[in-house]
Enzyme design. Sequence first.
Site, mmCIF file in Angstrom:
data_model
loop_
_atom_site.group_PDB
_atom_site.id
_atom_site.type_symbol
_atom_site.label_atom_id
_atom_site.label_comp_id
_atom_site.label_asym_id
_atom_site.label_seq_id
_atom_site.Cartn_x
_atom_site.Cartn_y
_atom_site.Cartn_z
ATOM 1 N N ASP A 219 25.752 64.473 57.068
ATOM 2 C CA ASP A 219 24.541 64.512 57.891
ATOM 3 C C ASP A 219 24.955 64.356 59.355
ATOM 4 O O ASP A 219 25.736 63.472 59.695
ATOM 5 C CB ASP A 219 23.578 63.385 57.475
ATOM 6 C CG ASP A 219 22.192 63.563 58.081
ATOM 7 O OD1 ASP A 219 22.090 63.657 59.328
ATOM 8 O OD2 ASP A 219 21.217 63.619 57.328
ATOM 9 N N ILE A 220 24.424 65.210 60.181
ATOM 10 C CA ILE A 220 24.826 65.251 61.591
ATOM 11 C C ILE A 220 24.247 64.080 62.406
ATOM 12 O O ILE A 220 24.762 63.741 63.476
ATOM 13 C CB ILE A 220 24.424 66.631 62.196
ATOM 14 C CG1 ILE A 220 25.300 67.007 63.365
ATOM 15 C CG2 ILE A 220 22.971 66.709 62.532
ATOM 16 C CD1 ILE A 220 26.655 67.479 62.986
ATOM 17 N N HIS B 108 19.990 62.541 50.156
ATOM 18 C CA HIS B 108 20.805 61.761 51.097
ATOM 19 C C HIS B 108 21.646 60.767 50.302
ATOM 20 O O HIS B 108 21.099 60.027 49.471
ATOM 21 C CB HIS B 108 19.918 60.936 52.042
ATOM 22 C CG HIS B 108 19.106 61.727 53.015
ATOM 23 N ND1 HIS B 108 19.477 61.903 54.329
ATOM 24 C CD2 HIS B 108 17.922 62.375 52.873
ATOM 25 C CE1 HIS B 108 18.548 62.614 54.966
ATOM 26 N NE2 HIS B 108 17.591 62.912 54.108
ATOM 27 N N HIS C 270 17.119 68.327 49.505
ATOM 28 C CA HIS C 270 18.412 67.660 49.720
ATOM 29 C C HIS C 270 18.330 66.199 49.342
ATOM 30 O O HIS C 270 17.288 65.560 49.506
ATOM 31 C CB HIS C 270 18.890 67.811 51.170
ATOM 32 C CG HIS C 270 17.876 67.433 52.206
ATOM 33 N ND1 HIS C 270 16.824 68.258 52.563
ATOM 34 C CD2 HIS C 270 17.732 66.312 52.958
ATOM 35 C CE1 HIS C 270 16.088 67.660 53.490
ATOM 36 N NE2 HIS C 270 16.615 66.473 53.748
HETATM 37 P P1 AMP Z 1 14.716 65.066 55.988
HETATM 38 O O1 AMP Z 1 14.297 66.507 55.752
HETATM 39 O O2 AMP Z 1 13.558 64.224 56.431
HETATM 40 O O3 AMP Z 1 15.428 64.491 54.791
HETATM 41 O O4 AMP Z 1 15.753 65.060 57.187
HETATM 42 C C1 AMP Z 1 16.709 66.091 57.337
HETATM 43 C C2 AMP Z 1 18.095 65.518 57.524
HETATM 44 O O5 AMP Z 1 18.970 66.607 57.780
HETATM 45 C C3 AMP Z 1 18.235 64.553 58.709
HETATM 46 O O6 AMP Z 1 18.889 63.375 58.268
HETATM 47 C C4 AMP Z 1 19.078 65.339 59.714
HETATM 48 O O7 AMP Z 1 19.946 64.519 60.465
HETATM 49 C C5 AMP Z 1 19.856 66.285 58.812
HETATM 50 N N1 AMP Z 1 20.260 67.532 59.482
HETATM 51 C C6 AMP Z 1 19.469 68.377 60.164
HETATM 52 N N2 AMP Z 1 20.181 69.423 60.627
HETATM 53 C C7 AMP Z 1 21.458 69.231 60.207
HETATM 54 C C8 AMP Z 1 22.667 69.959 60.361
HETATM 55 N N3 AMP Z 1 22.727 71.108 61.031
HETATM 56 N N4 AMP Z 1 23.804 69.462 59.811
HETATM 57 C C9 AMP Z 1 23.772 68.294 59.121
HETATM 58 N N5 AMP Z 1 22.646 67.572 58.921
HETATM 59 C C10 AMP Z 1 21.509 68.016 59.470
#
Ligand code: AMP
Length: 131
Positions: free
Chosen positions: A29-30, A95, A93
Amino acid sequence: MSSIFSKILNGDIPSYTIAEDDRYFAFLDINPLAKGHTLVIPKKEVDYIFDVEDELLADMMVFSKKIARAIEKVVSCKRIGVAVLGLEVPHAHIHLIPINSEADINFSKPKLKLSREEFEELAKKIRKELK
Ligand code: AMP
């Protein structure tokens, strides 16, 4: 329909890859809550996790288990916490977050700022544990 995660899968956007097989992809996660915070996605783009078909959904947790075991070896923590929100990115996804207490999995907290080198080093170490 092409989510930001499908763009990662297509190679249009870079990511710090942890693992992949024919059905799943894992990457850092970025905006991590902790070092080693990893996302596991199905390659098939489905927005809501509970719309993912049964077998693909069940096996996603088995795939996540392997990744969690590898993260545990690299990042010191009590457990790997598991969370599903999906409020931001419309591509299912999971986490995987190293935690020591309940407070460590609060998504309202400020995220860690890691350098590219730190992300790369973490990903490399976790990948090594998967071998
Ligand atoms: P959520 O949809 O609420 O679970 O949040 C989306 C997650 O994806 C967040 O923790 C972001 O930091 C992560 N995220 C969004 N864009 C990217 C990316 N390009 N690379 C890695 N993680 C990402």
